[in-house]
Design a protein around this motif. Structure first.
Motif, PDB file in Angstrom:
ATOM      1  N   HIS A   1      28.279  43.588  28.343  1.00 47.24           N
ATOM      2  CA  HIS A   1      29.537  42.681  28.348  1.00 47.24           C
ATOM      3  C   HIS A   1      29.362  41.595  29.981  1.00 47.24           C
ATOM      4  CE1 HIS A   1      33.822  41.636  27.930  1.00 47.24           C
ATOM      5  NE2 HIS A   1      34.063  42.482  28.983  1.00 47.24           N
ATOM      6  N   ILE A   2      29.207  42.949  31.068  1.00 48.78           N
ATOM      7  CA  ILE A   2      28.825  41.809  32.154  1.00 48.78           C
ATOM      8  C   ILE A   2      28.482  40.226  32.196  1.00 48.78           C
ATOM      9  CG2 ILE A   2      28.800  42.453  34.570  1.00 48.78           C
ATOM     10  CD1 ILE A   2      31.106  43.561  34.114  1.00 48.78           C
ATOM     11  N   ILE A   3      27.216  40.862  31.825  1.00 51.81           N
ATOM     12  CA  ILE A   3      26.211  40.104  31.712  1.00 51.81           C
ATOM     13  C   ILE A   3      26.744  38.429  30.880  1.00 51.81           C
ATOM     14  CG2 ILE A   3      24.408  38.709  31.447  1.00 51.81           C
ATOM     15  CD1 ILE A   3      23.238  41.369  32.217  1.00 51.81           C
TER      16      ILE A   3
ATOM     17  N   ASP B   1      34.809  52.487  33.391  1.00 48.61           N
ATOM     18  CA  ASP B   1      35.192  52.251  32.681  1.00 48.61           C
ATOM     19  C   ASP B   1      35.865  51.776  31.934  1.00 48.61           C
ATOM     20  OD1 ASP B   1      34.062  55.217  33.002  1.00 48.61           O
ATOM     21  OD2 ASP B   1      35.999  55.863  34.379  1.00 48.61           O
ATOM     22  N   PHE B   2      34.747  50.433  31.542  1.00 47.06           N
ATOM     23  CA  PHE B   2      36.123  49.105  30.674  1.00 47.06           C
ATOM     24  C   PHE B   2      36.078  50.153  29.268  1.00 47.06           C
ATOM     25  CE2 PHE B   2      34.318  45.271  32.114  1.00 47.06           C
ATOM     26  CZ  PHE B   2      34.524  46.000  34.046  1.00 47.06           C
TER      27      PHE B   2
ATOM     28  N   GLY C   1      37.066  53.608  28.987  1.00 45.00           N
ATOM     29  CA  GLY C   1      37.652  55.441  29.231  1.00 45.00           C
ATOM     30  C   GLY C   1      36.612  55.808  29.690  1.00 45.00           C
ATOM     31  N   ASN C   2      36.740  56.994  29.733  1.00 43.47           N
ATOM     32  CA  ASN C   2      36.074  58.372  30.610  1.00 43.47           C
ATOM     33  C   ASN C   2      36.145  59.393  29.993  1.00 43.47           C
ATOM     34  OD1 ASN C   2      35.807  60.147  32.702  1.00 43.47           O
ATOM     35  ND2 ASN C   2      35.138  58.495  33.821  1.00 43.47           N
ATOM     36  N   ARG C   3      34.678  59.347  29.837  1.00 45.08           N
ATOM     37  CA  ARG C   3      34.450  60.481  28.861  1.00 45.08           C
ATOM     38  C   ARG C   3      34.114  61.572  28.837  1.00 45.08           C
ATOM     39  NH1 ARG C   3      29.085  60.498  25.160  1.00 45.08           N
ATOM     40  NH2 ARG C   3      29.997  58.564  24.149  1.00 45.08           N
ATOM     41  N   SER C   4      33.552  61.631  30.829  1.00 45.89           N
ATOM     42  CA  SER C   4      33.974  63.253  31.448  1.00 45.89           C
ATOM     43  C   SER C   4      33.383  62.626  32.828  1.00 45.89           C
ATOM     44  CB  SER C   4      32.050  63.428  31.424  1.00 45.89           C
ATOM     45  OG  SER C   4      32.292  63.792  30.083  1.00 45.89           O
ATOM     46  N   PRO C   5      33.504  63.576  34.080  1.00 42.80           N
ATOM     47  CA  PRO C   5      34.485  64.177  33.689  1.00 42.80           C
ATOM     48  C   PRO C   5      36.216  64.642  33.735  1.00 42.80           C
ATOM     49  CG  PRO C   5      33.888  64.030  35.808  1.00 42.80           C
ATOM     50  CD  PRO C   5      33.299  62.916  35.217  1.00 42.80           C
ATOM     51  N   LEU C   6      36.936  63.204  34.400  1.00 41.99           N
ATOM     52  CA  LEU C   6      38.217  63.212  33.828  1.00 41.99           C
ATOM     53  C   LEU C   6      39.240  62.626  32.398  1.00 41.99           C
ATOM     54  CD1 LEU C   6      38.241  59.403  35.569  1.00 41.99           C
ATOM     55  CD2 LEU C   6      38.597  61.968  36.382  1.00 41.99           C
ATOM     56  N   ALA C   7      37.489  63.150  31.093  1.00 41.56           N
ATOM     57  CA  ALA C   7      38.047  62.822  30.274  1.00 41.56           C
ATOM     58  C   ALA C   7      39.831  62.774  29.842  1.00 41.56           C
ATOM     59  CB  ALA C   7      38.292  64.247  28.858  1.00 41.56           C
ATOM     60  N   ASP C   8      39.341  61.118  30.047  1.00 37.56           N
ATOM     61  CA  ASP C   8      40.685  60.380  30.220  1.00 37.56           C
ATOM     62  C   ASP C   8      40.596  58.820  29.404  1.00 37.56           C
ATOM     63  OD1 ASP C   8      43.077  58.443  30.634  1.00 37.56           O
ATOM     64  OD2 ASP C   8      43.657  59.045  32.838  1.00 37.56           O
ATOM     65  N   ALA C   9      40.827  58.938  28.402  1.00 39.60           N
ATOM     66  CA  ALA C   9      40.112  57.939  27.411  1.00 39.60           C
ATOM     67  C   ALA C   9      41.403  56.174  27.012  1.00 39.60           C
ATOM     68  CB  ALA C   9      40.840  57.968  25.609  1.00 39.60           C
ATOM     69  N   ASP C  10      42.527  56.618  27.924  1.00 39.73           N
ATOM     70  CA  ASP C  10      42.873  55.356  28.734  1.00 39.73           C
ATOM     71  C   ASP C  10      42.774  55.173  29.594  1.00 39.73           C
ATOM     72  OD1 ASP C  10      44.781  55.744  26.600  1.00 39.73           O
ATOM     73  OD2 ASP C  10      45.758  57.401  27.866  1.00 39.73           O
ATOM     74  N   MET C  11      41.506  55.191  30.786  1.00 34.43           N
ATOM     75  CA  MET C  11      40.988  54.752  31.775  1.00 34.43           C
ATOM     76  C   MET C  11      40.595  53.363  31.543  1.00 34.43           C
ATOM     77  SD  MET C  11      41.417  56.810  34.609  1.00 34.43           S
ATOM     78  CE  MET C  11      40.639  56.119  35.495  1.00 34.43           C
ATOM     79  N   LYS C  12      40.772  51.982  32.440  1.00 29.67           N
ATOM     80  CA  LYS C  12      40.490  50.919  32.302  1.00 29.67           C
ATOM     81  C   LYS C  12      39.353  50.792  33.319  1.00 29.67           C
ATOM     82  CE  LYS C  12      43.246  50.181  28.565  1.00 29.67           C
ATOM     83  NZ  LYS C  12      43.750  51.513  28.608  1.00 29.67           N
ATOM     84  N   GLY C  13      38.682  49.350  33.070  1.00 30.41           N
ATOM     85  CA  GLY C  13      37.295  49.467  34.113  1.00 30.41           C
ATOM     86  C   GLY C  13      38.770  47.929  35.605  1.00 30.41           C
ATOM     87  N   MET C  14      37.980  48.132  36.687  1.00 30.91           N
ATOM     88  CA  MET C  14      38.070  47.586  37.726  1.00 30.91           C
ATOM     89  C   MET C  14      36.809  47.082  38.525  1.00 30.91           C
ATOM     90  SD  MET C  14      40.673  50.826  38.728  1.00 30.91           S
ATOM     91  CE  MET C  14      41.237  49.927  39.989  1.00 30.91           C
ATOM     92  N   ILE C  15      37.459  45.812  38.510  1.00 30.05           N
ATOM     93  CA  ILE C  15      36.952  44.999  39.720  1.00 30.05           C
ATOM     94  C   ILE C  15      36.880  44.739  41.312  1.00 30.05           C
ATOM     95  CG2 ILE C  15      34.988  42.930  40.283  1.00 30.05           C
ATOM     96  CD1 ILE C  15      34.842  43.441  37.016  1.00 30.05           C
ATOM     97  N   CYS C  16      36.826  45.001  42.555  1.00 29.27           N
ATOM     98  CA  CYS C  16      37.229  44.686  43.987  1.00 29.27           C
ATOM     99  C   CYS C  16      37.110  43.704  44.885  1.00 29.27           C
ATOM    100  CB  CYS C  16      37.950  46.241  44.104  1.00 29.27           C
ATOM    101  SG  CYS C  16      38.702  45.891  46.194  1.00 29.27           S
TER     102      CYS C  16
END
Length: 430
Positions: free
Chosen positions: A222-224, A270-271, A273-288
């Motif tokens: 996806h990134i490329i 986490d574009f 969601g995060n499977r482990s260890p946050l177990a948070d399907a709502d996490m999104k990707g970030m670029i700084c």
């Protein structure tokens, strides 16, 4: 990649049922009870009321081969919430989440004959299937494993000179579209956000801790694909494939010795969601660290930072295991699958974690794991443990570059700052 059952997973997690202790305290929409609940809600007439049996793919294949409804302890424990210790379904759990009707006919629809992987099923290949496939009727068929778990069976048996053979100190990474992180433990350890401990799903008398990242190979693609410089590189290389582009980017990074190119550029991976260890399907990707630069150099930086972020994610999983009491500490990583063929991915994991990384000479670890199961079920060896020892692969060793440790330690701290910022932003916008 199927996250359609997010609201069903939320509904199940709201029960805080004790069954959830076996999935890190929080069930994933990638698991089967949320998916079954989704089917019941959304396809009641066309699917739910008409279905006779529900299978994961490995158990569907053994059923098709043999006509026998025996299901694998591996599939049912790791994905369906089956109790490996008492060998039963938890009726209270299924009633509370709205799937109590599955207990009809002794739970036949989701499995009432359950065996360990590597045991023979029924009478082997049926006459009808034998005729279609050119096999002998009665050819032994093994109780199955989930694909990644079969890879872990072969991977964790891999050895190399000078590397400790203690299986409890190894972490297997089965890398593809997503990545599964597999660790075995003699003792029962519960790690928040990590699936398990799953008992006897790979080997007798052992527990599996299963974690992972929902998008890894898929994330790099996806990134490329979405960077403006990619088309010019493809034109330069006279290709429309991504593999030569990745090789080109790796070459640029290697020749420029540009590990620290990302000092001011950071990715949270986490574009999906995060499977482990946050177990948070709502996490999104970030670029700084974005600028107006759209050149080849900016793609190199983004690509490198993304690979580093995936390695920090692996380190995050390892740290969570160690903090929960996983002993001995993980000192060796083993990699297989598509990303294992990317030398930058492998070397970065060694550098970030400080672990030696073993790359098996047998590249098709999932097929080798299946062969180990078949050898046990067919009597070639007396047990899966024996076939594992006899058929294991040798590996080459990739060692960490110690000089990069301080840089990665600093980036790892930034990694957590990104996570904290995202969670704080989410809270502010509620």
């Amino acid at each position: 990649m199927d996250h359609r059952a997010v609201s069903e997973a939320d509904q199940i997690n709201a029960t805080k049922h004790s069954v959830l202790d076996t999935v890190g305290g929080k069930i994933s929409p990638e698991m089967e009870t949320p998916k079954l609940l989704w089917l019941k809600k959304n396809l009641p007439d066309t699917c739910w009321r008409r279905a006779g049996l529900f299978f994961d793919l490995p158990d569907f294949l053994t059923w098709k081969l043999t006509g026998d409804e025996t299901q694998s302890l591996c599939s049912l424990v790791c994905k369906w919430t089956y109790d490996a210790y008492d060998r039963r379904w938890n009726e209270d759990y299924f009633e509370k989440i709205g799937l109590g009707d599955l207990k009809q006919n002794g739970w036949r629809a989701i499995g009432n004959t359950v065996k360990n992987p590597g045991q023979p099923i029924g009478h082997g290949v049926s006459t009808e299937v034998a005729r279609a496939l050119g096999l002998n009727p009665g050819t032994p068929v093994s109780v199955s494993m989930i694909d990644a778990h079969a890879g872990a069976l072969a991977l964790l048996a891999t050895s190399a000179p000078g590397i400790p053979e203690d299986i409890d100190s190894k972490l297997g990474l089965i890398c593809g579209t997503s990545t599964c992180h597999m660790a075995l433990s003699a003792k029962k350890v519960q790690v928040p956000g990590v699936w398990g401990p799953y008992y006897e799903v790979i080997l007798p008398n052992t527990h599996l801790l299963e974690s992972g990242q929902s998008a890894t190979g898929k994330l790099l693609d996806h990134i490329i694909n979405n960077h403006p410089a990619t088309q010019s590189i493809m034109k330069k290389l006279n290709t429309e494939e991504l593999a030569p582009v990745i090789q080109y980017l790796n070459h640029v990074i290697d020749t420029q010795h540009s590990t620290e190119l990302t000092a001011d550029f950071h990715v949270w991976p986490d574009f999906h969601g995060n499977r482990s260890p946050l177990a948070d399907a709502d996490m999104k990707g970030m670029i700084c660290g974005l600028t107006l630069d759209s050149s080849e150099t900016s793609l190199v930086t983004l690509y490198l930072a993304t690979i580093q972020a995936l390695a920090y994610g692996t380190r995050h999983i390892m740290d969570a295991m160690h903090a929960a009491g996983k002993t001995p500490a993980i000192s060796t990583l083993l990699v297989s699958g598509g990303l294992a063929k990317n030398p930058l991915y492998v070397q970065t994991h060694a550098d970030v974690t400080g672990c030696n990384v073993l790359c098996p000479q047998e590249t098709e670890c999932m097929l080798l794991g299946c062969a180990m199961l078949a050898a046990g079920a067919g009597g070639v060896y007396p047990s899966v443990e024996e076939s594992m020892r006899a058929m294991s692969s040798q590996a080459t060793v990739v060692r960490p570059v110690i000089e990069t440790a301080r840089f990665h330690d600093k980036k790892y701290k930034v990694f957590f700052k990104l996570m904290e910022t995202q969670l704080e932003c989410r809270k502010l916008m509620q």
